[in-house]
Design an enzyme around this catalytic site. Structure first.
Site, mmCIF file in Angstrom:
data_model
loop_
_atom_site.group_PDB
_atom_site.id
_atom_site.type_symbol
_atom_site.label_atom_id
_atom_site.label_comp_id
_atom_site.label_asym_id
_atom_site.label_seq_id
_atom_site.Cartn_x
_atom_site.Cartn_y
_atom_site.Cartn_z
ATOM 1 N N ARG A 56 0.835 -1.205 0.000
ATOM 2 C CA ARG A 56 0.000 0.000 0.000
ATOM 3 C C ARG A 56 0.868 1.253 0.000
ATOM 4 N NH1 ARG A 56 -5.094 -2.003 3.585
ATOM 5 N NH2 ARG A 56 -6.336 -2.619 1.788
ATOM 6 N N LYS A 223 -20.917 -14.774 0.645
ATOM 7 C CA LYS A 223 -22.345 -14.562 0.873
ATOM 8 C C LYS A 223 -23.060 -13.843 -0.260
ATOM 9 C CE LYS A 223 -22.706 -13.880 5.834
ATOM 10 N NZ LYS A 223 -22.785 -12.724 6.739
ATOM 11 N N GLY A 375 -11.270 -7.805 -1.733
ATOM 12 C CA GLY A 375 -10.039 -8.032 -0.974
ATOM 13 C C GLY A 375 -9.540 -9.466 -1.041
ATOM 14 N N GLY A 398 -13.620 -2.959 -0.446
ATOM 15 C CA GLY A 398 -14.981 -2.430 -0.333
ATOM 16 C C GLY A 398 -15.277 -1.347 -1.353
HETATM 17 P P1 ADP Z 1 -13.970 -10.774 -1.847
HETATM 18 O O1 ADP Z 1 -13.256 -10.273 -0.624
HETATM 19 O O2 ADP Z 1 -13.032 -11.079 -2.970
HETATM 20 O O3 ADP Z 1 -15.114 -9.891 -2.245
HETATM 21 P P2 ADP Z 1 -15.644 -12.521 -0.271
HETATM 22 O O4 ADP Z 1 -15.248 -11.765 0.950
HETATM 23 O O5 ADP Z 1 -17.032 -12.374 -0.747
HETATM 24 O O6 ADP Z 1 -14.618 -12.202 -1.464
HETATM 25 O O7 ADP Z 1 -15.439 -14.073 -0.024
HETATM 26 C C1 ADP Z 1 -14.199 -14.653 0.266
HETATM 27 C C2 ADP Z 1 -14.366 -15.872 1.117
HETATM 28 O O8 ADP Z 1 -15.293 -16.785 0.564
HETATM 29 C C3 ADP Z 1 -13.052 -16.619 1.249
HETATM 30 O O9 ADP Z 1 -12.597 -16.488 2.574
HETATM 31 C C4 ADP Z 1 -13.411 -18.055 0.915
HETATM 32 O O10 ADP Z 1 -12.847 -19.003 1.792
HETATM 33 C C5 ADP Z 1 -14.912 -18.056 1.025
HETATM 34 N N1 ADP Z 1 -15.516 -19.146 0.253
HETATM 35 C C6 ADP Z 1 -15.446 -19.349 -1.067
HETATM 36 N N2 ADP Z 1 -16.079 -20.488 -1.406
HETATM 37 C C7 ADP Z 1 -16.530 -21.038 -0.254
HETATM 38 C C8 ADP Z 1 -17.257 -22.210 0.065
HETATM 39 N N3 ADP Z 1 -17.626 -23.074 -0.888
HETATM 40 N N4 ADP Z 1 -17.568 -22.432 1.370
HETATM 41 C C9 ADP Z 1 -17.209 -21.567 2.316
HETATM 42 N N5 ADP Z 1 -16.526 -20.432 2.082
HETATM 43 C C10 ADP Z 1 -16.183 -20.175 0.806
HETATM 44 MG MG MG Z 2 -13.773 -10.312 1.483
#
Ligand code: ADP
Ligand code: MG
Length: 421
Positions: A56, A223, A375, A398
């Protein structure tokens, strides 16, 4: 007249698209002899007072060097962690960052261990052209009262009084209205976006407002409820949307499949149906998954069809047939927006899908412009050592999500517009 592709593309993306491209640039400011207040994102990970990743700091160097070379007096502000007690103030000090920045610049960085007061004001008064000063963690103002995070009126006014100009280069906090971004911008006579901020806005806006098609979105992660805005916005923009990661299981459940103990949001199945109807046939799901009995790297893995996951197993990663379906969907893609890992990539046993996706996109770098937002998705690409083979990996989790949702970000909107707008 004959335009080459690159030039006409730039003209289009600068003038007709990207509401935010109207923002005044650091290059338009007269900096010589001026006190330049610059908000950067130095929220680096630290362990026992040591910086464990200085990316960063490096990401802000371009704007920092520009002000130094333009003979400005550079006053830097950043937050670090969350400050909720007197003890957190000691824990979250920017002093190690000042030291590291000094090493990277090969130049003395004046560190002021206060966020306000006579000493700070005196240090600024004594600054010479091209000097660099870093103010203590802006979130020290969050205890006992949340002045920084609640954009306290007096604080924004005070900080702006310390300088002549304001530059916001902290894309990572642009989705928040704090005293150190919105407060500073609204109280400063002149404000602009730094180079990192500008690049993030330009590249993220380009893929959602003016993508080279076909545009495929790969949306995974934990989610559905976190990603509703992104999915809805991309339904009207993307040519195909791959729904993957844990989020996919809520869609499978909505289709009536048994999903075992997979991470699902039962109260979001109606929403999943609504999204599938809205998207018509744009949404691409999988056919098989890699399951485990426990959420652990030691748990034995099985490959199951998505419509018959046993009751005591959970989906941890995508299966081989599913990857084939994804790669077929991506075979003609020219632009990809990737947000959210395909599986639990933190566990080596369940990282395959995410890793194969990263490798496929990296090896097609010349054909596909991939923008990675979020992230954890960025962390995954970096973990696999592929970050240099991507068109753009956003530094703001975010903030990039909110831009992909089509939202206006307060930290950007408050900056001055370019001349003529
Ligand atoms: P980003 O930060 O890229 O937006 P998210 O925060 O939405 O992504 O999600 C990341 C998390 O989702 C990771 O920690 C990963 O372990 C989890 N994840 C992905 N697939 C699964 C799964 N099938 N079951 C549980 N957790 C999952
Ligand atoms: Mg995330």
């Amino acid at each position: 007249m004959f335009h080459n592709h690159t030039n006409s593309y730039d003209i289009i993306s600068m003038n007709n698209f990207g509401g935010n491209m109207k923002i005044k640039s650091l290059e338009e400011l007269k900096l010589s002899g001026k006190r330049v207040l610059m908000r950067v994102d130095f929220n680096v990970p630290m362990e026992e007072g040591k910086i464990t990743d200085d990316n960063r700091i490096k990401a802000a160097l371009k704007s920092i060097k520009y002000v130094i070379d333009s003979n400005g007096k550079l006053i830097l502000l950043s937050h670090l962690g969350r400050v909720k007690s007197e003890n957190d103030k000691k824990k979250y000090s920017l002093e190690p960052v000042a030291k590291r920045l000094g090493e990277l610049l090969n130049k003395k960085v004046i560190f002021v261990p206060f966020t306000r007061g006579k000493f700070l004001e005196q240090q600024i008064l004594e600054m010479k052209n091209s000097d660099v000063l870093l103010i203590e963690n802006t979130r020290h103002e969050d205890f006992p009262e949340k002045k920084e995070s609640n954009n306290d009126k007096d604080l924004g006014e005070y900080w702006s009084s310390l300088g002549d100009l304001f530059v916001n280069d902290a894309f990572g906090t642009a989705h928040r209205a704090h005293a150190s971004n919105v407060g500073l911008a609204t109280n400063s006579k002149e404000s602009a976006a730094g180079f990192l901020m500008e690049k993030e806005i330009r590249l993220l806006n380009q893929v959602i407002q003016n993508p080279v098609r076909p545009l495929v979105a790969v949306l995974g992660g934990a989610k559905v409820s976190d990603k509703i805005g992104v999915i809805k916005n991309l339904i009207s923009i993307a040519d195909s949307i791959i729904i993957t990661g844990a989020m996919a299981y809520t869609f499978y459940l909505a289709k009536g499949y048994s999903v075992g103990t997979s991470l699902v949001e039962k109260d979001k199945t109606d929403l999943a149906i609504e999204l599938m109807n809205l998207a018509k046939n744009k949404i691409v799901l999988g056919e098989d998954v890699v399951t485990a009995k426990e959420f652990s790297n030691e748990s034995e893995k099985n490959i199951r069809d998505v419509n018959c996951i046993p009751n005591d197993e959970m989906g941890m990663d995508v299966g081989p047939k599913t990857l084939d379906i994804y790669f077929k969907t991506l075979s003609n893609a020219k632009t990809v927006i990737w947000n959210g890992p395909l599986g639990v990539f933190e566990f080596s046993r369940f990282q395959n899908g995410t890793k194969k996706m990263a490798e496929m996109l990296a090896s097609n770098r010349s054909k596909i412009n991939t923008v990675v937002g979020g992230g954890d998705s960025a962390a995954a690409v970096i973990k696999f050592g592929l970050e240099s083979s991507f068109y753009h990996i956003s530094t703001g989790g975010g903030a990039s999500m909110e831009l992909l949702e089509g939202k206006k970000l307060p930290g950007i909107e408050c900056l001055d517009k370019k001349k003529g707008f």
